[in-house]
Write an enzyme that holds these catalytic residues in place. Structure first.
Site: not given
Ligand code: BDR
Ligand code: CA
Length: 331
Positions: A14, A250
């Protein structure tokens, strides 16, 4: 010596700033062959996610099929995307963009995943870094998916580390807890790369500056602009990030787990997701799996997940920079 064949990967994403850095790491790493990008709602609408995936590929001069996926959660109502974290466009508010030549693949993300898994049984690793609706739908279309895919690696969830959207929930799982619980109970080889490890690894703005300076390329310039925006959010929240601007890595860590799993310590346990109430989105790991609990949901034969609990942060940071400084971009 011949190199081992690169792993075929479908990237379910995403984009999202950390999704973008993870995408470029995947394009840069020789052990990864990206065979498709399946998009979902999450950091932005699914349409914007697909637009961003195509744009990032265009900048990098690569052609990989991109599909449009689920637009809303399985059961719960949708929420507004977090524009204050990733920007209204998901990439730190880039402003004017250059034209993109590649079109979307006409298939839905779930159908694409099923088609590719059937065409390459046992060969494809699915790296999922957004809400898990595409995977959940793909399971519904093809119940044999867990044996057709080689492995699923997801960024999401948390066990000991506090959540980032509630005291117990991580954003990707929170955004579609019903889909996530299906994924954790489907019975594939599954690894969870959650906040227990992603909150230990901070990539700095300085690193992105060095990468941009080395390549002098629109792809890495754009990544730097996006990370600059994203880093402001984290600097406002955490003192240790404010002192050396940067952000949590992340989604990137899901790919680092794929190429170098020895940088992580895992526990292999059952994981379930709370779908309602105050704990909604919590990933609950059954730490005492020698106990036969009297309540349904924790039976001993339930599938297990390799849950990343510890990480060699300097090792990840070094691997990221070394990979990104390699010659993966054409002029
Ligand atoms: C996850 O949430 C999204 O905002 C980031 O892309 C990552 O996949 C981190 O909690
Ligand atoms: Ca993500």
């Amino acid at each position: 010596m011949t190199r081992p064949k690169p792993t075929k990967v479908i990237y379910d994403t995403d984009p999202g700033v950390d999704d973008a850095m993870a995408l470029y790491f995947a394009l840069a790493h020789p052990a990864i062959e990206l065979v498709g990008i399946t998009t979902t709602f999450g950091n932005v609408s699914v349409e914007q996610a697909a637009t961003n995936a195509l744009y990032l590929l265009e900048l990098a001069g690569r052609q990989v099929p991109v599909t449009l996926g689920v637009a809303v959660p399985w059961v719960k109502p949708s929420e507004a995307p977090p524009a204050h974290i990733h920007g209204a466009d998901g990439l730190g508010n880039l402003g004017a963009r250059r034209p993109v030549s590649q079109q979307l693949d006409p298939r839905a993300s779930a159908q694409f995943i099923v088609d590719m898994a059937r065409a390459h049984p046992g060969e494809i690793t699915l790296v999922a870094v957004g809400p898990l609706g595409n995977l959940s739908l793909a399971l519904q279309l093809e119940p044999k998916l867990p044996v057709l895919l080689r492995e699923v690696i997801l960024m999401g969830g948390t066990v000991s580390e506090p959540g980032n959207v509630s005291p117990v929930a991580e954003a990707n799982i929170w955004n579609d807890p019903h889909a996530a619980d299906r994924v954790f109970t489907a019975g594939w080889k599954l690894a969870m790369v959650g906040l227990d490890v992603t909150h230990r690894v901070v990539v700095t703005l300085e690193q992105f500056r060095r990468i941009a300076a080395k390549h002098q390329h629109p792809a890495t310039d754009t990544l730097l602009t996006a990370v600059d925006f994203y880093a402001r959010f984290y600097s406002g929240l955490y003192q240790h990030i404010a002192s050396t601007p940067g952000c949590f890595a992340h989604d990137l860590l899901a790919f680092i787990y794929l190429v170098q799993p020895d940088l992580f310590q895992v526990e292999t346990k059952g994981v379930r997701v709370a779908t309602d109430g105050l704990a909604q989105g919590q990933t609950i790991m059954n730490r005492r799996d020698f106990i036969q609990y009297p309540h349904p949901g924790w039976e001993k034969d339930k599938p297990r997940t390799q849950v990343c609990m510890e990480v060699d942060a300097p090792g990840c940071i070094a691997l990221f920079e070394e990979t990104m400084l390699g010659n993966w971009l054409t002029a």
